[in-house]
Motif scaffolding. Structure first.
Motif, PDB file in Angstrom:
ATOM      1  N   SER A  75      75.025  42.186  50.196  1.00 40.81           N
ATOM      2  CA  SER A  75      75.334  43.196  51.213  1.00 40.81           C
ATOM      3  C   SER A  75      76.027  44.427  50.642  1.00 40.81           C
ATOM      4  O   SER A  75      76.064  45.471  51.288  1.00 40.81           O
ATOM      5  N   LEU A  76      76.580  44.318  49.417  1.00 41.89           N
ATOM      6  CA  LEU A  76      77.240  45.460  48.774  1.00 41.89           C
ATOM      7  C   LEU A  76      76.326  46.168  47.783  1.00 41.89           C
ATOM      8  O   LEU A  76      76.779  47.030  47.025  1.00 41.89           O
ATOM      9  N   GLY A  77      75.064  45.821  47.782  1.00 42.78           N
ATOM     10  CA  GLY A  77      74.107  46.504  46.924  1.00 42.78           C
ATOM     11  C   GLY A  77      74.345  46.287  45.442  1.00 42.78           C
ATOM     12  O   GLY A  77      73.993  47.137  44.614  1.00 42.78           O
ATOM     13  N   GLY A  78      74.942  45.153  45.097  1.00 41.18           N
ATOM     14  CA  GLY A  78      75.194  44.849  43.693  1.00 41.18           C
ATOM     15  C   GLY A  78      76.380  45.569  43.095  1.00 41.18           C
ATOM     16  O   GLY A  78      76.631  45.479  41.889  1.00 41.18           O
ATOM     17  N   ALA A  88      73.987  48.567  59.345  1.00 43.39           N
ATOM     18  CA  ALA A  88      72.564  48.677  59.008  1.00 43.39           C
ATOM     19  C   ALA A  88      72.406  48.728  57.490  1.00 43.39           C
ATOM     20  O   ALA A  88      71.489  48.118  56.925  1.00 43.39           O
ATOM     21  N   ALA A  89      73.311  49.442  56.812  1.00 44.71           N
ATOM     22  CA  ALA A  89      73.266  49.523  55.353  1.00 44.71           C
ATOM     23  C   ALA A  89      73.553  48.168  54.717  1.00 44.71           C
ATOM     24  O   ALA A  89      72.875  47.762  53.766  1.00 44.71           O
ATOM     25  N   PRO A 108      77.192  54.502  54.380  1.00 43.76           N
ATOM     26  CA  PRO A 108      77.674  55.845  54.732  1.00 43.76           C
ATOM     27  C   PRO A 108      79.162  55.907  55.049  1.00 43.76           C
ATOM     28  O   PRO A 108      79.577  56.268  56.152  1.00 43.76           O
ATOM     29  N   GLY A 109      79.997  55.543  54.077  1.00 39.15           N
ATOM     30  CA  GLY A 109      81.436  55.639  54.292  1.00 39.15           C
ATOM     31  C   GLY A 109      82.065  54.346  54.769  1.00 39.15           C
ATOM     32  O   GLY A 109      81.385  53.436  55.271  1.00 39.15           O
ATOM     33  N   VAL A 164      79.015  55.311  63.699  1.00 39.77           N
ATOM     34  CA  VAL A 164      78.864  55.136  62.256  1.00 39.77           C
ATOM     35  C   VAL A 164      79.063  53.677  61.854  1.00 39.77           C
ATOM     36  O   VAL A 164      78.469  53.212  60.879  1.00 39.77           O
ATOM     37  N   PHE A 165      79.863  52.931  62.601  1.00 40.21           N
ATOM     38  CA  PHE A 165      80.049  51.507  62.306  1.00 40.21           C
ATOM     39  C   PHE A 165      78.705  50.771  62.373  1.00 40.21           C
ATOM     40  O   PHE A 165      78.432  49.889  61.565  1.00 40.21           O
ATOM     41  N   GLY A 166      77.860  51.179  63.322  1.00 40.77           N
ATOM     42  CA  GLY A 166      76.525  50.587  63.398  1.00 40.77           C
ATOM     43  C   GLY A 166      75.683  50.939  62.183  1.00 40.77           C
ATOM     44  O   GLY A 166      74.971  50.085  61.628  1.00 40.77           O
ATOM     45  N   LEU A 167      75.766  52.201  61.730  1.00 42.47           N
ATOM     46  CA  LEU A 167      75.039  52.607  60.527  1.00 42.47           C
ATOM     47  C   LEU A 167      75.566  51.864  59.300  1.00 42.47           C
ATOM     48  O   LEU A 167      74.801  51.485  58.404  1.00 42.47           O
TER      49      LEU A 167
END
Length: 284
Positions: free
Chosen positions: A268-271, A256-257, A162-163, A250-253
């Motif tokens: 961790s970057l979703g490919g 989490a992502a 999320p950003g 948001v840093f926590g979110l």
């Protein structure tokens, strides 16, 4: 000459203005840790120079900054660094969230907050691409002068994130536009960025440096203490409007992502990398 033999950040002074430039033009000035700490050294040099009244942050080459380094040969995510923004343990040798949270608290969120508090006015002089991590650098400055060919983009929702770490979107624009910018991941032209309040001035590319320097020199005529206290006053007002607390939440979110991506897909970057982002842009 290898990249290690070239300064990844350049520094010069014109009149009462220090100009700090990202200097990895072959990689569109992608920001690795080496760049982060070279920027910090340059900013410190400018702050310590009593002749310097204003700092301009710019980029050499065709672009301001294409974001965090997620794929060049100079990517240094697994290297130790001297922690200056936060007091934390070394991320190297740690695993998972333990490593990512430690590194990004320092190199990204922490450093941008450190630079936001620099007691001299800072102007981002943006041309070409200002993407993701490039936004963080520009947003750490007090305001932005952009060329008419500049564009701004945060495409990391494509990663399920999320950003970017320095989550200033709702404050530098407005909540509705922040959602549009993030949901679509599309490029925001300089003129549109001006219309929503992210950019102060849009000027022809050929006039960008001249016009930005002229603004800096006008600011430099003000007394230093007046500029410093005014900057602090506005920053405090932003924080009272929730910016700092919002960024923390948001840093926590954000992490989490990262953790979700690593658990589900092993990355961790979703490919997503610089090539997949560029391919997605070319398909539009």
């Amino acid at each position: 000459m290898t990249e290690a033999e070239v300064d990844v950040v350049t520094y010069e002074v014109q009149g009462t203005t220090a100009i700090v430039r990202l200097n990895r033009p072959q990689y569109r000035n992608a920001q690795n840790s080496a760049v982060t700490y070279a920027l910090d050294a340059a900013f410190t040099r400018a702050v310590n120079d009593d002749e310097v009244k204003v700092i301009i942050l710019a980029g050499n080459g065709d672009h301001f900054c294409a974001g965090h380094d997620i794929g060049t040969p100079g990517r240094d995510i697994d290297k130790s660094f001297e922690r200056k923004a936060v007091i934390w343990y070394d991320h190297v040798g740690a695993q998972g969230v333990d490593a990512r949270f430690a590194r990004e608290s320092e190199v990204y969120l922490g450093m941008c907050r450190r630079w936001r508090e620099i007691p001299k006015p800072m102007i981002a002089m943006v041309h070409g691409a200002c993407i993701a991590g490039g936004l963080m650098l520009a947003w750490s400055c007090d305001f932005i002068v952009a060329s008419d060919d500049a564009f701004f983009q945060d495409p990391v929702v494509r990663m399920g994130i999320p950003g970017v770490e320095y989550f200033a979107h709702p404050w530098v624009t407005n909540p509705r536009f922040a959602k549009e910018m993030l949901y679509t991941g599309e490029r925001v032209p300089a003129q549109r960025a001006y219309e929503v309040g992210m950019v102060n001035h849009v000027v022809p590319r050929a006039e960008l440096e001249e016009r930005t320097l002229a603004i800096a020199e006008r600011i430099g005529q003000m007394p230093r203490i007046g500029l410093t206290l005014t900057k602090k006053a506005v920053n405090q007002a932003e924080d009272l409007m929730g910016q700092r607390a919002g960024m923390d939440s948001v840093f926590g979110l954000h992490h989490a992502a990262h953790a979700h991506n690593a658990e589900v897909g092993g990355d961790s970057l979703g490919g997503v990398n610089h090539k997949t982002i560029r391919d997605a842009e070319e398909k539009k």
